[in-house]
Enzyme design. Structure first.
Site, PDB file in Angstrom:
ATOM      1  N   GLN A  96       0.831  -1.209   0.000  1.00 44.07           N
ATOM      2  CA  GLN A  96       0.000   0.000   0.000  1.00 44.07           C
ATOM      3  C   GLN A  96       0.866   1.260   0.000  1.00 44.07           C
ATOM      4  O   GLN A  96       0.341   2.362  -0.089  1.00 44.07           O
ATOM      5  CB  GLN A  96      -0.918  -0.002   1.225  1.00 44.07           C
ATOM      6  CG  GLN A  96      -1.860  -1.195   1.276  1.00 44.07           C
ATOM      7  CD  GLN A  96      -2.619  -1.262   2.587  1.00 44.07           C
ATOM      8  OE1 GLN A  96      -3.753  -0.811   2.676  1.00 44.07           O
ATOM      9  NE2 GLN A  96      -1.984  -1.809   3.605  1.00 44.07           N
ATOM     10  N   ASN A  97       2.176   1.092   0.120  1.00 44.96           N
ATOM     11  CA  ASN A  97       3.092   2.226   0.189  1.00 44.96           C
ATOM     12  C   ASN A  97       3.403   2.755  -1.208  1.00 44.96           C
ATOM     13  O   ASN A  97       3.454   1.996  -2.174  1.00 44.96           O
ATOM     14  CB  ASN A  97       4.388   1.825   0.882  1.00 44.96           C
ATOM     15  CG  ASN A  97       4.153   1.357   2.307  1.00 44.96           C
ATOM     16  OD1 ASN A  97       3.140   1.682   2.912  1.00 44.96           O
ATOM     17  ND2 ASN A  97       5.081   0.580   2.838  1.00 44.96           N
TER      18      ASN A  97
ATOM     19  N   CYS B 201       1.031  19.205 -23.209  1.00 42.14           N
ATOM     20  CA  CYS B 201      -0.306  19.717 -23.539  1.00 42.14           C
ATOM     21  C   CYS B 201      -0.775  20.846 -22.634  1.00 42.14           C
ATOM     22  O   CYS B 201      -1.855  21.403 -22.850  1.00 42.14           O
ATOM     23  CB  CYS B 201      -1.325  18.578 -23.514  1.00 42.14           C
ATOM     24  SG  CYS B 201      -1.753  18.010 -21.844  1.00 42.14           S
TER      25      CYS B 201
ATOM     26  N   CYS C 159      -3.545  14.548 -21.014  1.00 36.31           N
ATOM     27  CA  CYS C 159      -3.053  13.681 -22.094  1.00 36.31           C
ATOM     28  C   CYS C 159      -2.592  12.312 -21.588  1.00 36.31           C
ATOM     29  O   CYS C 159      -2.264  11.435 -22.400  1.00 36.31           O
ATOM     30  CB  CYS C 159      -1.930  14.365 -22.853  1.00 36.31           C
ATOM     31  SG  CYS C 159      -0.376  14.567 -21.919  1.00 36.31           S
TER      32      CYS C 159
ATOM     33  N   HIS D 137      -1.182   1.344  -4.710  1.00 35.03           N
ATOM     34  CA  HIS D 137      -1.570   2.752  -4.827  1.00 35.03           C
ATOM     35  C   HIS D 137      -0.637   3.551  -5.734  1.00 35.03           C
ATOM     36  O   HIS D 137      -0.702   4.780  -5.748  1.00 35.03           O
ATOM     37  CB  HIS D 137      -1.614   3.396  -3.440  1.00 35.03           C
ATOM     38  CG  HIS D 137      -2.613   2.764  -2.530  1.00 35.03           C
ATOM     39  ND1 HIS D 137      -2.468   2.736  -1.164  1.00 35.03           N
ATOM     40  CD2 HIS D 137      -3.775   2.104  -2.799  1.00 35.03           C
ATOM     41  CE1 HIS D 137      -3.488   2.100  -0.621  1.00 35.03           C
ATOM     42  NE2 HIS D 137      -4.296   1.709  -1.589  1.00 35.03           N
TER      43      HIS D 137
ATOM     44  N   GLY E 149       2.864  -4.270   8.952  1.00 34.20           N
ATOM     45  CA  GLY E 149       2.915  -2.825   9.068  1.00 34.20           C
ATOM     46  C   GLY E 149       1.720  -2.084   8.513  1.00 34.20           C
ATOM     47  O   GLY E 149       1.848  -0.957   8.054  1.00 34.20           O
ATOM     48  N   SER E 150       0.534  -2.689   8.568  1.00 38.98           N
ATOM     49  CA  SER E 150      -0.672  -2.020   8.093  1.00 38.98           C
ATOM     50  C   SER E 150      -1.779  -2.136   9.127  1.00 38.98           C
ATOM     51  O   SER E 150      -2.029  -3.226   9.661  1.00 38.98           O
ATOM     52  CB  SER E 150      -1.160  -2.625   6.774  1.00 38.98           C
ATOM     53  OG  SER E 150      -2.388  -2.034   6.376  1.00 38.98           O
TER      54      SER E 150
END
Length: 273
Positions: free
Chosen positions: A96-97, A176, A125, A114, A217-218
């Site tokens: 998730q990091n 653009c 563009c 993510h 770690g989450s």
């Protein structure tokens, strides 16, 4: 709950058989990147996608703060936990990091759920470019900005605690003239479907094996990570969670270890390797 140094059934559970890992911000704290929700972490509210696209004022606020955070975040190095994960031989590492430290540690078969803060996308563009190039453009357009705000605190997504961003100049897409955004999933956006399907497939492939889903770690606060824990539990796949403090998946876990990730993952790597 188990503690490293005692008999650890969670370590034994993960010692053999295939592994799928799901990692979060707690894995990067030992690299100097703060956690969003770890014990003692201050309350933080990241900018949402809807706020970012609301207009130039929000984009100025985001890039002024991100410019400062990135200059420090880019110096972060993989820690012992990242190196241990790289050595585990997992079937897939779902992170998730957005810090890119798993890739920097040489971890094979990684899905950055993510995205990565080191990549930039034009919302018009859709051209993708390197953050390094944009960082130089930001420095050229805003001389002295980093030195003036050198003492602000960095957040896990490369943002910083700074309210006054008046006068900051935000470059547009060189192709653009469109709005530039980090190629990461903001709150309010959906994770691209192919990434989600890849992660589900890796979890489901554990059925019938002696493997498990290991969360490191989450806090599993957001559904983007929690859904894989729920799927594993539905399929009868053991879930092991290593995290300081409670998580939303604790009631689904076969084992919960309340400790830091670097030491525990290093011990697991020694056992498996």
């Amino acid at each position: 709950m188990t503690l490293l140094g005692q008999q650890d059934p969670a370590l034994e559970r993960c010692a053999a058989g295939p592994l799928v890992l799901l990692t979060g911000a707690g894995l990067s704290t030992d690299s100097g990147i703060p956690d969003y929700r770890g014990p003692g972490a201050p309350a933080r509210t990241p900018m949402t996608y809807q706020e970012f696209v609301s207009g130039p004022a929000a984009q100025q606020r985001y890039w002024a703060r991100s410019h400062l955070g990135w200059s420090r975040m880019k110096r972060a190095e993989p820690n012992a936990g990242h190196r241990a994960v790289a050595a585990l031989g997992a079937e897939l590492v779902i992170t998730q990091n957005v810090d890119g430290l798993h890739e920097a540690a040489g971890t094979p078969r990684t899905v950055a759920l993510h995205g990565r803060i080191a990549d930039i996308v034009c919302l018009a563009c859709r051209r993708t470019t390197s953050r390094a190039g944009l960082q130089q453009r930001l420095e050229d357009a805003n001389p002295g900005w980093a030195a003036t705000h050198a003492d602000v605190a960095v957040r896990p997504d490369g943002d910083v605690d700074l309210e006054d961003t008046h006068g900051f100049v935000v470059p547009a897409c060189e192709d653009c003239g469109g709005v530039l955004k980090p190629d990461v999933v903001f709150f309010g956006e959906n994770v691209p479907k192919p990434r989600v399907e890849c992660c589900y497939a890796a979890v489901e492939a554990l059925v019938g094996s002696d493997g498990c889903l290991l969360v490191a770690g989450s806090s599993l606060t957001v559904m983007s990570g929690l859904r894989f824990v729920r799927r594993a539990a539905q399929l009868g796949i053991p879930v092991v969670i290593v995290n300081r403090g409670p998580t939303r998946g604790d009631d689904l876990a076969a084992h919960k270890v309340d400790t830091g990730t670097s030491e525990w993952l290093s011990a697991l790597a020694e056992v498996r390797c």
